[in-house]
Design an enzyme around this catalytic site. Sequence first.
Site, PDB file in Angstrom:
ATOM      1  N   CYS A 111      71.961  67.730  12.204  1.00  0.00           N
ATOM      2  CA  CYS A 111      72.322  66.327  12.438  1.00  0.00           C
ATOM      3  C   CYS A 111      71.880  65.447  11.272  1.00  0.00           C
ATOM      4  O   CYS A 111      70.719  65.471  10.873  1.00  0.00           O
ATOM      5  CB  CYS A 111      71.690  65.836  13.744  1.00  0.00           C
ATOM      6  SG  CYS A 111      72.091  64.114  14.074  1.00  0.00           S
ATOM      7  N   ASN A 223      82.500  76.010  12.248  1.00  0.00           N
ATOM      8  CA  ASN A 223      82.759  74.674  12.796  1.00  0.00           C
ATOM      9  C   ASN A 223      83.175  73.712  11.692  1.00  0.00           C
ATOM     10  O   ASN A 223      82.645  73.743  10.592  1.00  0.00           O
ATOM     11  CB  ASN A 223      81.475  74.179  13.503  1.00  0.00           C
ATOM     12  CG  ASN A 223      81.515  72.720  13.909  1.00  0.00           C
ATOM     13  OD1 ASN A 223      80.687  71.922  13.492  1.00  0.00           O
ATOM     14  ND2 ASN A 223      82.483  72.347  14.718  1.00  0.00           N
TER      15      ASN A 223
END
Length: 329
Positions: A111, A223
Amino acid sequence: MESFWESVKKPFFVLAPMADVTDAAYRKLIAEIGKPDVTWTEFVSADGLYHTRELKKLPDAENPLMRDLLYTEAERPIVAQLFSSKPEMIEYATKLCAELGFDGVDINMGCPDKSIEKQGCGAAMIKNPALAKEIIEAARKGFVAGSKKEYDVVPVSVKTRIGYNRETIDEWIPVLLEMKLPALTVHLRTRKEMSKVAAHWDLMPRVVALRDVISPSTLIIGNGDVKSVEDARQKAELFGADGIMLGRAIFGNPYLFAGKTTEDMSTSEKLSTLGQLAEYFDEIQPAKSFHIFKKHIKAFVSGFDGAAELRAQLMECENSKEIRSVLKL
Ligand SMILES: Cc1cc2nc3c(=O)[nH]c(=O)nc-3n(C[C@H](O)[C@H](O)[C@H](O)COP(=O)(O)O)c2cc1C
């Protein structure tokens, strides 16, 4: 014993963790109409769980972090995603997640949010491999304690990026593979790139080659920018990933994992599923600001005649009853 990771069919397609999007309400709807092979929760602060439960003694029913960890049986296998830079907090929170019945725990090491990185968590972990390893070990200890099960490979996985300021696959990915994780999700961008450039799918074969040498049993999940299940299937085949994680493609399309694109959804499907989601939102997370629901309105109510007018009307609503009344459901 084996965890669910050992029996997942390949290629597999999983729902990405997305804070304030793939929350308990949306996950419930997704599981009902287009179930992914594995579901992730939004990320939850391990430190926050400890502070609210152990220090503030907030009852679980009133704890917004516990609300983020609600799930239905239909969502299994379900993985709770946690973040912390403190091994003892990760151990505590992972034990809790195992006690809550989660099938696995995933550690966020990707993140880019400044408030997360300031705590040494998320992508900041890429700069601290020794701590990353400690965190994984602590999570494993917590999961075994909470589940009271002996696993061949403890279902603690990691989601990360391909580097911090620049691509450092050869240095960073081996750190994680040496931990013999059951699964590793790689968002194919660096921290610095945020989501501003196209995901570097061309780099996926290098990740897979490292896996083949260092930890052949680790499942690699790719991803970034995957648009549909069809796109996911092609990327898995082309680049060698075992699984694909889809994130933003779920915006406005709960049928994603049933194989539909937003264009395939009829207007009535868009509106009836939005109404159902509003109901779940009020039912599961009554204390959560209805403001958060409004990003779903933008995503669901588009692409048909009259969408702009209807969207404007729906944006004025303050709860699911009002939404359903505007939608005439
Ligand atoms: C609104 C939003 C919230 C997100 N929250 C999380 C999160 O809680 N944990 C995480 O690991 N990644 C989070 N991500 C990143 C996604 O899981 C995913 O890695 C990223 O969106 C790229 O995949 P995509 O192109 O399929 O969306 C978030 C992304 C978005 C857009």
